[in-house]
Design a protein around this motif. Structure first.
Motif, PDB file in Angstrom:
ATOM      1  N   UNK A  83      27.946  65.256 -69.374  1.00 15.99           N
ATOM      2  CA  UNK A  83      27.208  64.298 -68.569  1.00 15.99           C
ATOM      3  C   UNK A  83      27.948  62.978 -68.414  1.00 15.99           C
ATOM      4  N   UNK A  84      28.937  62.729 -69.245  1.00 15.27           N
ATOM      5  CA  UNK A  84      29.655  61.466 -69.211  1.00 15.27           C
ATOM      6  C   UNK A  84      30.746  61.490 -68.155  1.00 15.27           C
ATOM      7  N   UNK A  85      31.224  60.309 -67.837  1.00 18.39           N
ATOM      8  CA  UNK A  85      32.257  60.146 -66.816  1.00 18.39           C
ATOM      9  C   UNK A  85      33.535  60.876 -67.219  1.00 18.39           C
ATOM     10  N   UNK A 141      36.935  52.717 -57.953  1.00 18.17           N
ATOM     11  CA  UNK A 141      38.343  52.431 -58.191  1.00 18.17           C
ATOM     12  C   UNK A 141      39.244  53.534 -57.649  1.00 18.17           C
ATOM     13  N   UNK A 142      38.813  54.785 -57.800  1.00 12.45           N
ATOM     14  CA  UNK A 142      39.604  55.896 -57.288  1.00 12.45           C
ATOM     15  C   UNK A 142      39.579  55.965 -55.767  1.00 12.45           C
ATOM     16  N   UNK A 143      38.531  55.402 -55.176  1.00 12.42           N
ATOM     17  CA  UNK A 143      38.424  55.420 -53.717  1.00 12.42           C
ATOM     18  C   UNK A 143      39.185  54.287 -53.053  1.00 12.42           C
ATOM     19  N   UNK A 144      39.811  53.416 -53.836  1.00 12.91           N
ATOM     20  CA  UNK A 144      40.560  52.312 -53.253  1.00 12.91           C
ATOM     21  C   UNK A 144      41.807  52.823 -52.539  1.00 12.91           C
ATOM     22  N   UNK A 159      32.753  56.006 -70.956  1.00 16.22           N
ATOM     23  CA  UNK A 159      31.552  55.842 -71.759  1.00 16.22           C
ATOM     24  C   UNK A 159      30.277  55.810 -70.968  1.00 16.22           C
ATOM     25  N   UNK A 160      30.371  55.698 -69.632  1.00 16.58           N
ATOM     26  CA  UNK A 160      29.192  55.697 -68.788  1.00 16.58           C
ATOM     27  C   UNK A 160      28.872  57.118 -68.344  1.00 16.58           C
ATOM     28  N   UNK A 173      29.595  61.711 -57.449  1.00 17.14           N
ATOM     29  CA  UNK A 173      30.889  61.033 -57.586  1.00 17.14           C
ATOM     30  C   UNK A 173      31.922  61.947 -58.220  1.00 17.14           C
ATOM     31  N   UNK A 174      31.685  63.269 -58.089  1.00 15.31           N
ATOM     32  CA  UNK A 174      32.627  64.274 -58.617  1.00 15.31           C
ATOM     33  C   UNK A 174      32.841  64.113 -60.124  1.00 15.31           C
ATOM     34  N   UNK A 175      31.779  63.793 -60.833  1.00 20.87           N
ATOM     35  CA  UNK A 175      31.827  63.687 -62.285  1.00 20.87           C
ATOM     36  C   UNK A 175      32.203  62.325 -62.805  1.00 20.87           C
ATOM     37  N   UNK A 176      32.509  61.353 -61.932  1.00 19.49           N
ATOM     38  CA  UNK A 176      32.856  60.003 -62.358  1.00 19.49           C
ATOM     39  C   UNK A 176      31.633  59.105 -62.281  1.00 19.49           C
ATOM     40  N   UNK A 177      31.704  57.966 -62.969  1.00 16.80           N
ATOM     41  CA  UNK A 177      30.670  56.958 -62.814  1.00 16.80           C
ATOM     42  C   UNK A 177      30.955  56.167 -61.548  1.00 16.80           C
ATOM     43  N   UNK A 178      30.021  55.316 -61.143  1.00 19.96           N
ATOM     44  CA  UNK A 178      30.203  54.586 -59.890  1.00 19.96           C
ATOM     45  C   UNK A 178      31.389  53.641 -59.952  1.00 19.96           C
ATOM     46  N   UNK A 179      31.641  53.035 -61.112  1.00 19.61           N
ATOM     47  CA  UNK A 179      32.754  52.098 -61.238  1.00 19.61           C
ATOM     48  C   UNK A 179      34.092  52.810 -61.083  1.00 19.61           C
TER      49      UNK A 179
END
Length: 468
Positions: free
Chosen positions: A16-18, A40-43, A23-24, A30-36
């Motif tokens: 369930x974690x990023x 950053x990956x979408x930059x 830690x989020x 978000x394909x398993x990532x947190x919003x933050x």
């Protein structure tokens, strides 16, 4: 039994974690990532990145840790938004003094948690005119440019959250979070009609596809998902997950992302309560997730995809990435992803059996029992309805008979009354006749008495003569 070989749905806490191990909580959207990390990956390539991961000292995540270093393109956008908040640079507005700033902060320090009317009262006060102007300017701008792509609008709202939170950077993080929840409710209640299910995205089509998918899986039983559900002893109307189903359906009626997330939390809490009553053992994460899948399948919440995307795009990041609400929302996202990819092996069914259920050619035994129980209940209701109709007919017949009896009694009373009147008249006549006869009888008696008295002296005289 088949429950012994049931595979079910198993998701560990780590899953369930990023994926970026920040830690989020991650999210399938978000394909398993947190919003933050996802932002950053979408930059664009070459953009600067600032590592804002939580430290390894175990400190809880805070609102300030969501700030990121902006690239040049994003910086220009923020500058534009700030100009919209604060107005144009000509003529320049007077700078806020530290004394007035401290006065405003003091008013917000005394704000009770969850007191949204109190927050509005403080915001509308003269001392908070600067903050109110920022909110008003931002709302007017967003409404004027509501045709922007939904992702750009999401970025503008998130930048506004960060800019507004900077004003309270001297406050404790928990207090900043409470204030920002009020700000989110104020802003998104106004913007809901402009940004929810926006024309620039395909949320509406995905809502319809998800609803059709859930509707096609209405045959899935709690036993197939390994949900601790007492199907044999529980009546048809005794589903312990009914409060959770109601809570998740109410989500679509809310406007603010925080209120929608509250419905998700209530749904999850009701699930844990249902699990505690259906199972003697404490509920675990696996039981919760499978129960959540069952609740979503039975509820088929309206516009589920749009509501989840709305919370992702315009909700406060900390609400979705950490804490209890973040855990519940992440599990809801996993439940939806599981439903979209549900197949036979996930339910311990062969592909042929799964296809048979999907085409309606097969019916689960547990579902058949419930249908039979529902059919029996329907028959009982129909029988009771027939008996009730017969009872109504008997009541009507009894009413007719009662009315006839009342008429007979009334006629008999009338006849008795007439006879009584006649008898009373006869008695009165007899009494009057007797009164006429009585005076003549008295006169005759008086004459006889007088004659007797006159005869008595004569007899005495004759006796005296004889003696002499």
């Amino acid at each position: 039994m088949w429950t012994d070989k049931q595979r079910g749905l198993r998701v560990s806490q780590e899953e369930l974690l990023c994926k970026n191990t920040c830690g989020y909580y991650g999210n399938p959207a978000w394909k398993g990532f947190c919003s933050k990390c996802w932002r950053e990956r979408s930059r664009p390539p070459g953009a600067q990145r600032q590592d804002t991961r939580p430290s390894s000292d175990g400190a809880p995540p805070t609102f300030s840790k969501f700030e990121e270093k902006k690239n040049m393109e994003k910086g220009r956008r923020i500058s534009t938004v700030k100009r919209l908040f604060l107005g144009s640079s000509s003529p320049p507005k007077p700078q806020e003094t530290s004394e007035s700033h401290a006065k405003i902060l003091q008013a917000y320090e005394n704000l009770e948690p969850g007191d949204f009317p109190g927050f509005l009262k403080i915001l509308r006060s003269p001392s908070s005119q600067r903050l109110q102007s920022r909110c008003t300017a931002f709302l007017n701008t967003m409404e004027a440019y509501h045709d922007l792509p939904i992702q750009k609008q999401s970025d503008l709202v998130q930048d506004f959250y960060q800019s507004f939170a900077e004003y309270f950077r001297s406050f404790p993080e928990t207090q900043v979070t409470q204030i920002m929840e009020h700000v989110e409710k104020l802003i998104m209640t106004r913007l809901h009609k402009w940004v929810f299910c926006h024309d620039s995205c395909d949320d509406e089509q995905k809502d319809l596809a998800l609803q059709r998918r859930i509707r096609s899986l209405n045959w899935v039983t709690p036993q197939m998902l390994s949900v601790p559900f007492p199907d044999e002893d529980t009546p048809v109307t005794g589903d312990p997950f009914l409060p959770a189903i109601t809570a998740i359906i109410e989500m679509d009626a809310k406007r603010a992302p925080q209120d929608k997330l509250t419905c998700v939390s209530k749904c999850s809490q009701h699930i844990f309560e249902a699990l505690s009553t259906s199972n003697n053992e404490p509920a675990n994460a696996d039981d919760f997730l499978t129960s959540l899948v069952y609740v979503v399948l039975k509820a088929n919440p309206p516009r589920l995809h749009s509501n989840m995307q709305y919370m992702i795009r315009f909700g406060l990041p900390h609400s979705l990435m950490a804490g209890e609400s973040g855990y519940y929302f992440t599990n809801l996202s996993c439940a939806v992803a599981f439903i979209e990819k549900l197949d036979g092996p996930a339910l311990n069914l062969s592909p042929e059996e799964f296809e048979g259920y999907m085409r309606g050619q097969r019916t689960p035994s547990a579902l058949t029992k419930r249908q039979q129980m529902a059919s029996d209940t329907q028959k009982v209701l129909e029988e009771l309805q027939g008996r009730q109709e017969k009872l109504y007919q008997s009541v009507d017949v009894l009413n007719v008979q009662l009315q006839k009896w009342v008429q007979v009694v009334n006629s008999q009373l009338d006849e008795a009354t007439v006879q009584f009147d006649k008898a009373q008249k006869e008695i009165t006549a007899q009494a009057e006749a007797s009164e006429v006869v009585s005076p003549s009888a008295q006169d005759g008696s008086q004459q006889s008495e007088e004659e007797q008295q006159s005869e008595l002296p004569n007899a005495d005289c004759e006796d005296l003569k004889d003696t002499v």
